[in-house]
Design an enzyme around this catalytic site. Structure first.
Site, PDB file in Angstrom:
ATOM      1  N   ASP A  12       0.878  -1.170   0.000  1.00 20.43           N
ATOM      2  CA  ASP A  12       0.000   0.000   0.000  1.00 20.43           C
ATOM      3  C   ASP A  12       0.909   1.211   0.000  1.00 20.43           C
ATOM      4  O   ASP A  12       1.525   1.540   1.014  1.00 20.43           O
ATOM      5  CB  ASP A  12      -0.896  -0.030   1.257  1.00 20.43           C
ATOM      6  CG  ASP A  12      -1.670   1.265   1.464  1.00 20.43           C
ATOM      7  OD1 ASP A  12      -1.655   2.134   0.566  1.00 20.43           O
ATOM      8  OD2 ASP A  12      -2.293   1.408   2.540  1.00 20.43           O
ATOM      9  N   LYS A  74       2.712  11.142  -3.445  1.00 23.74           N
ATOM     10  CA  LYS A  74       1.673  10.439  -4.204  1.00 23.74           C
ATOM     11  C   LYS A  74       0.782  11.413  -4.981  1.00 23.74           C
ATOM     12  O   LYS A  74       0.273  11.101  -6.049  1.00 23.74           O
ATOM     13  CB  LYS A  74       0.830   9.604  -3.244  1.00 23.74           C
ATOM     14  CG  LYS A  74      -0.187   8.687  -3.899  1.00 23.74           C
ATOM     15  CD  LYS A  74      -0.807   7.775  -2.861  1.00 23.74           C
ATOM     16  CE  LYS A  74      -1.833   6.821  -3.430  1.00 23.74           C
ATOM     17  NZ  LYS A  74      -2.306   5.881  -2.402  1.00 23.74           N
ATOM     18  N   GLU A 178      -7.245   0.353  -4.553  1.00 25.65           N
ATOM     19  CA  GLU A 178      -7.274   0.284  -3.089  1.00 25.65           C
ATOM     20  C   GLU A 178      -8.604  -0.279  -2.564  1.00 25.65           C
ATOM     21  O   GLU A 178      -8.589  -1.160  -1.692  1.00 25.65           O
ATOM     22  CB  GLU A 178      -6.967   1.661  -2.489  1.00 25.65           C
ATOM     23  CG  GLU A 178      -5.496   2.023  -2.661  1.00 25.65           C
ATOM     24  CD  GLU A 178      -5.170   3.499  -2.468  1.00 25.65           C
ATOM     25  OE1 GLU A 178      -6.045   4.254  -2.000  1.00 25.65           O
ATOM     26  OE2 GLU A 178      -4.033   3.894  -2.791  1.00 25.65           O
ATOM     27  N   ASP A 200     -13.165   5.302   2.341  1.00 24.72           N
ATOM     28  CA  ASP A 200     -11.758   5.472   2.732  1.00 24.72           C
ATOM     29  C   ASP A 200     -11.494   6.912   3.141  1.00 24.72           C
ATOM     30  O   ASP A 200     -11.417   7.811   2.300  1.00 24.72           O
ATOM     31  CB  ASP A 200     -10.861   5.063   1.545  1.00 24.72           C
ATOM     32  CG  ASP A 200      -9.369   5.169   1.870  1.00 24.72           C
ATOM     33  OD1 ASP A 200      -9.005   5.767   2.909  1.00 24.72           O
ATOM     34  OD2 ASP A 200      -8.566   4.653   1.068  1.00 24.72           O
TER      35      ASP A 200
HETATM   36  P1  ADP Z   1      -3.492   7.730   4.406  1.00 23.37           P
HETATM   37  O1  ADP Z   1      -4.397   6.770   3.703  1.00 23.37           O
HETATM   38  O2  ADP Z   1      -3.749   9.155   4.013  1.00 23.37           O
HETATM   39  O3  ADP Z   1      -2.062   7.360   4.263  1.00 23.37           O
HETATM   40  P2  ADP Z   1      -4.217   6.688   7.089  1.00 23.37           P
HETATM   41  O4  ADP Z   1      -5.262   5.757   6.666  1.00 23.37           O
HETATM   42  O5  ADP Z   1      -2.952   6.129   7.640  1.00 23.37           O
HETATM   43  O6  ADP Z   1      -3.884   7.774   5.960  1.00 23.37           O
HETATM   44  O7  ADP Z   1      -4.892   7.648   8.167  1.00 23.37           O
HETATM   45  C1  ADP Z   1      -4.189   8.675   8.800  1.00 23.37           C
HETATM   46  C2  ADP Z   1      -5.179   9.550   9.536  1.00 23.37           C
HETATM   47  O8  ADP Z   1      -5.900   8.771  10.487  1.00 23.37           O
HETATM   48  C3  ADP Z   1      -4.522  10.678  10.312  1.00 23.37           C
HETATM   49  O9  ADP Z   1      -5.238  11.879  10.080  1.00 23.37           O
HETATM   50  C4  ADP Z   1      -4.709  10.240  11.767  1.00 23.37           C
HETATM   51  O10 ADP Z   1      -4.819  11.370  12.646  1.00 23.37           O
HETATM   52  C5  ADP Z   1      -6.005   9.510  11.691  1.00 23.37           C
HETATM   53  N1  ADP Z   1      -6.192   8.588  12.828  1.00 23.37           N
HETATM   54  C6  ADP Z   1      -5.407   7.559  13.211  1.00 23.37           C
HETATM   55  N2  ADP Z   1      -5.886   6.948  14.304  1.00 23.37           N
HETATM   56  C7  ADP Z   1      -7.040   7.616  14.620  1.00 23.37           C
HETATM   57  C8  ADP Z   1      -8.006   7.480  15.666  1.00 23.37           C
HETATM   58  N3  ADP Z   1      -7.903   6.526  16.602  1.00 23.37           N
HETATM   59  N4  ADP Z   1      -9.043   8.336  15.689  1.00 23.37           N
HETATM   60  C9  ADP Z   1      -9.163   9.293  14.747  1.00 23.37           C
HETATM   61  N5  ADP Z   1      -8.285   9.480  13.738  1.00 23.37           N
HETATM   62  C10 ADP Z   1      -7.232   8.656  13.681  1.00 23.37           C
HETATM   63 MG    MG Z   2      -4.772   5.104   2.607  1.00 20.03          MG
END
Ligand code: ADP
Ligand code: MG
Length: 627
Positions: A12, A74, A178, A200
């Site tokens: 990913d 990205k 995805e 997502d």
């Molecule tokens: P991406 O797909 O953009 O790489 P992710 O799926 O890893 O991102 O998500 C990252 C986001 O998720 C960040 O904004 C982070 O603050 C949020 N996040 C992670 N854990 C939590 C949680 N327990 N509650 C709310 N938001 C969360």
């Molecule tokens: Mg993602």
């Protein structure tokens, strides 16, 4: 075991974070950086002189080295400068037109010092790091990979992703969407046909896709979303509030980048804490002797972010409209992205699609896990998977004393649903920890724990009085939802699990054989736990009665009961003969009759005087551990 040259990994390659996974007969799992537990690589590359740093270390440099720290690359993949107006405003590093571009070609490149890097070159640095993690894990040079991209990526963006793989020394055997990966992680491809929504909500982007599964193939019916809406915006809502209040109450304008960054970190922490707490506190020094303190309630936070969540829900409606579907036509909703952990988000998504979304798999990992599943399908490794039309092993919960109460026996056809009632063990117990177990054995320690959750907010009542209904529901895809509900208050808590992950057919056979071999001793052990639990429960009840009504009986009798309670407590621990314990329990309960009669009379008299009392229950079917 697989031939090493057959290994294919799933990647990913995310905007914020990247992960690598693989799948075998045990199902999909992440590959952590070797020697660590850490399986999340921030998608950040920092150019530090001649050195290139990738991941967490690079991210930590972002504040002091904004010009040479590349994040969110990205967003630049396969894009021309003209398309990047909105993005460039958010990036602190320089993005220019490629010097190689001629005439109609327009490709964005990253300028670091006096040289430029193409987005695929920078993505390749991230991929090379993940390839390294996988190669260390398998102790060989892993060269084949499946890489995921957003469903709405166009050909140029997909090609750029392929190029990144090639530069990193990877043979990209397939690029997959995805949302498709997320569906694969849940094994949804095993259904005959289905319509699936994948929601997502990540760090900086939001996508919703509607997929149609037909004969093992996924087709994207529609996508919608917002490339500039994500968890960062939820944080920003809090940061704006704090900045405003700091100015209004303390007269300080936040200009320092360090304090700004601190506020950002705190805002994210508060957002995360409000996921399972009603309020969260912030305290930050914003100047000499000036400290900003504030408590944010969940309600307040939800009011702030409601418009942002509403935008994602509108996008869901548009995606359904584009696919000419209504919510009833959606069979499953899969949640992806860290921001779907926000309770309000889950709730709104459930309402929009009129079904309980899938949350069993970690939303930040589910895309990588699905990429791993796709990789294992391509590597021909899916043959050994467990069939899912029946439960391979029993499912249940841990009860008092470490015994197992099985709700769903092995070989039950799915889908299925079972509810059983339990109660508390301690007086005034307000929390119950529910440990979901899988296995054929009788004691929790010999079973596999699939997940633990807590039911809190039980109104304080005497032990054995609360009625806790625990429901196990396995749907047609083999996803297990366990929920617990306290009848009087209506408080509920739940957890979702994929019980087949982490289990192979061989292991199931072994566990069954073991259970068979230990059947007799297991029954004895379980029986002993039950006898001890019941005896302790009776002793506690008698002690309560003694404390409340002991003054109504003769001192000698009272003292002898107290002494017996002490003695039996010790015996409960030391004696492992259930027959003896049961005899002593019967005798003890006989001996407390006189006290019980006095207590009942006293209570009735009290009732006549207008005081209400609790009805007490004599038997506890099973009691949960207090903690
Ligand atoms: P991406 O797909 O953009 O790489 P992710 O799926 O890893 O991102 O998500 C990252 C986001 O998720 C960040 O904004 C982070 O603050 C949020 N996040 C992670 N854990 C939590 C949680 N327990 N509650 C709310 N938001 C969360
Ligand atoms: Mg993602």
């Amino acid at each position: 075991m697989t031939d090493k040259q057959d290994i294919i990994i799933g990647i990913d390659l995310g905007t914020t974070n990247s992960l690598v996974a693989f799948a075998d007969a045990k199902g999909p799992r992440l590959i952590p950086q070797v020697g660590t537990e850490d399986a999340i690589l921030p998608s950040v590359v920092c150019f530090d002189g001649a050195e290139v740093v990738v991941g967490k270390k690079a991210r930590d440099h972002a504040i002091e080295k904004p010009k040479t720290t590349v994040h969110s690359v990205k967003r630049l993949m396969g894009q021309g400068l003209a398309n990047l107006r909105d993005d460039l405003a958010m990036l602190a590093y320089d993005v220019t037109q490629s010097p190689d571009d001629t005439g109609d070609r327009d490709t964005a490149v990253v300028a670091i010092g006096n040289r430029t890097y193409s987005p695929p070159e920078i993505s390749a640095m991230i991929l090379r790091e993940l390839k390294g993690w996988a190669s260390s894990h398998f102790e060989c040079d892993v060269t084949k990979a499946v890489i995921t991209v957003p469903a709405q990526f166009n050909d140029a963006q997909r090609q750029a992703t392929r190029d990144a793989g090639t530069i990193a020394g990877l043979d990209v055997v397939r690029i997959i969407n995805e949302p498709t990966a997320a569906a694969l992680a849940y094994g949804l491809d095993r259904a005959e046909h289905a319509t699936i929504a994948v929601y997502d909500f990540g760090g900086g982007t939001f996508d919703v896709s509607i997929l149609r599964l037909e004969d093992g193939m996924f087709e994207v019916l529609s996508t919608n979303g917002d490339t500039h809406l994500g968890g960062d915006d939820l944080d920003a809502a809090l940061i704006d509030l704090f900045t405003r209040e700091i100015r209004d109450t303390l007269g300080v304008d936040i200009t320092s980048p360090t304090i700004r960054q601190q506020l950002r970190t705190l805002a994210e922490a508060i957002k995360i804490r409000l996921g399972d707490h009603d309020e969260a506190k912030i305290e930050i020094a914003v100047g000499a002797d000036k400290v900003f303190r504030r408590t944010v309630t969940r309600e307040e936070f939800e009011t702030m972010i409601a418009p942002l969540v509403a935008r994602t829900i509108n996008a869901c409606s548009r995606a359904m409209a584009a696919a000419k579907l209504t919510p009833e036509a959606i069979d499953q909703v899969v949640l992806v992205g860290g921001s779907t952990r926000v309770p309000l988000v889950r709730q709104r998504v459930g309402e929009a699609f009129q079904c309980e979304p899938y949350t069993a798999l970690n939303p930040e990992q589910v895309v990588a896990l699905g990429a791993g599943v796709q990789a294992s399908i391509l590597a021909g490794l899916q043959r050994d998977l467990l069939l899912l039309d029946v439960t391979p092993l029993a499912l249940g919960i841990e009860t008092m004393g470490g015994a197992v109460s099985k709700l769903i026996p092995a070989n039950t056809r799915i889908p299925c649903e079972v509810t059983e009632s339990f109660s508390t063990y301690q007086d005034g117990q307000v929390n119950v920890k529910i440990n979901v177990l899988q296995g054929e054995r009788e004691l929790a320690k010999d079973c596999r724990s699939l997940g633990v959750f807590e039911l809190s907010g039980i109104p304080p009542m005497p032990a054995g009085i609360p009625k806790l209904d625990v429901t196990f529901l396995i749907d047609q895809n083999g996803v297990l939802s366990v929920s617990a509900k306290e009848q009087r208050s209506g408080t509920v808590a739940s957890v979702q699990i994929v019980p087949s992950h982490g289990l192979t057919r061989d292991e199931v056979d072994r566990l069954r054989r073991e259970a068979f071999a230990h059947a007799r001793e297991d029954m004895t052990a379980h029986h002993l736990v039950d006898v001890r639990t019941t005896l302790s429960f009776d002793l506690n009840k008698a002690e309560r009665m003694l404390n409340k009504h002991g003054h109504l009986v003769e001192a000698a009798y009272r003292e002898s009961l107290a002494a017996t309670i002490e003695e039996l407590r010790r015996l409960t621990e030391s004696c492992d003969d259930p027959v003896l314990l049961n005899q002593r329990r019967d005798a003890f309960n006989q001996s407390t009759m006189a006290l019980a009669e006095r207590a009942v009379t006293a209570t009735l008299q009290q009732d006549e005087a207008g005081t209400t009392t609790e009805k007490t229950n004599d038997t506890v079917k099973s009691a949960q551990e207090k903690h």
